[in-house]
Design a protein around this motif. Structure first.
Motif, short mmCIF file in Angstrom:
data_model
loop_
_atom_site.label_atom_id
_atom_site.label_comp_id
_atom_site.label_asym_id
_atom_site.label_seq_id
_atom_site.Cartn_x
_atom_site.Cartn_y
_atom_site.Cartn_z
N THR A 93 13.54 -20.07 -4.48
CA THR A 93 12.77 -20.87 -3.55
C THR A 93 11.48 -20.12 -3.29
O THR A 93 11.51 -18.99 -2.80
N ASN A 94 10.35 -20.72 -3.68
CA ASN A 94 9.04 -20.07 -3.53
C ASN A 94 9.00 -18.68 -4.14
O ASN A 94 8.44 -17.75 -3.57
N GLY A 95 9.62 -18.54 -5.32
CA GLY A 95 9.60 -17.27 -6.03
C GLY A 95 10.60 -16.24 -5.54
O GLY A 95 10.65 -15.13 -6.03
N VAL A 96 11.43 -16.61 -4.57
CA VAL A 96 12.37 -15.66 -3.97
C VAL A 96 13.81 -16.03 -4.33
O VAL A 96 14.20 -17.19 -4.27
N ILE A 97 14.57 -15.01 -4.69
CA ILE A 97 16.01 -15.16 -4.90
C ILE A 97 16.68 -14.42 -3.77
O ILE A 97 16.32 -13.29 -3.44
N GLU A 98 17.65 -15.06 -3.16
CA GLU A 98 18.41 -14.39 -2.11
C GLU A 98 19.62 -13.72 -2.74
O GLU A 98 20.38 -14.35 -3.48
N LEU A 99 19.78 -12.44 -2.46
CA LEU A 99 20.95 -11.70 -2.90
C LEU A 99 21.81 -11.43 -1.67
O LEU A 99 21.30 -11.02 -0.63
N VAL A 100 23.09 -11.65 -1.80
CA VAL A 100 24.02 -11.44 -0.70
C VAL A 100 25.05 -10.41 -1.13
O VAL A 100 25.58 -10.47 -2.24
#
Length: 119
Positions: free
Chosen positions: A42-49
Motif C-alpha cells: 500500500t503506497n509502496g509499503v509492506i507491513e511485516l508482523v
C-alpha cells in the motif's frame, strides 16, 4: 462502490508480543515476496508482523531483474533495514564463488599475440 474498488481492510489484531513494522520497497511497480509468498503493498509499503527479532526473507523483482533474498529483521518499532531498492547494488559480503573456467574467455592470452620487438 464499483467492483474494481475495494474498501480498505482493517489490519488484523496483533497477538501478544507481536509488532507491525513498515518496509518501504522501490520501484513502486516491482513485485515483492515475503517468505516466498506474494506480498501486498500500500503506497509502496509492506507491513511485516512478528515478534521483535523475527526475520523475514524478502525478494524484489520486475521483469527479468530480481534481487537475491534479503533478510529484514523486525525491531521494536521499525524494520531493519526499513528500505529496499531493486536497483541498489548488492550488500557487501561474501560473494558466490565463480568457477575459474568462467573467466578463461575473458583473460588475455599473451602467448598467442604477435608482439613487435625493438631491434
Amino acid at each position: 462502490m464499483s467492483a474494481t474498488s475495494a474498501a480498505p481492510s482493517q489490519p488484523k489484531p496483533l497477538a501478544s508480543g507481536e509488532r507491525r513494522v513498515a518496509l518501504f520497497v522501490v520501484p513502486g511497480d516491482a513485485s515483492v515476496e515475503v517468505g516466498g509468498q506474494p506480498a501486498r503493498r500500500t503506497n509502496g509499503v509492506i507491513e511485516l508482523v512478528g515478534k521483535k527479532g523475527d526475520r523475514r526473507e524478502i525478494r524484489i523483482f520486475k521483469g527479468a531483474k530480481r534481487t537475491e533474498e534479503r533478510t529484514v529483521i523486525i525491531g521494536e518499532t521499525e524494520a531493519s533495514p526499513s528500505f529496499l531498492d531493486l536497483n541498489a547494488p548488492p550488500p557487501p559480503g561474501p560473494r558466490k564463488a565463480v568457477k575459474e573456467e568462467a573467466w578463461e574467455p575473458l583473460m588475455f592470452n599473451w602467448s598467442r599475440t604477435s608482439r613487435k620487438t625493438a631491434k
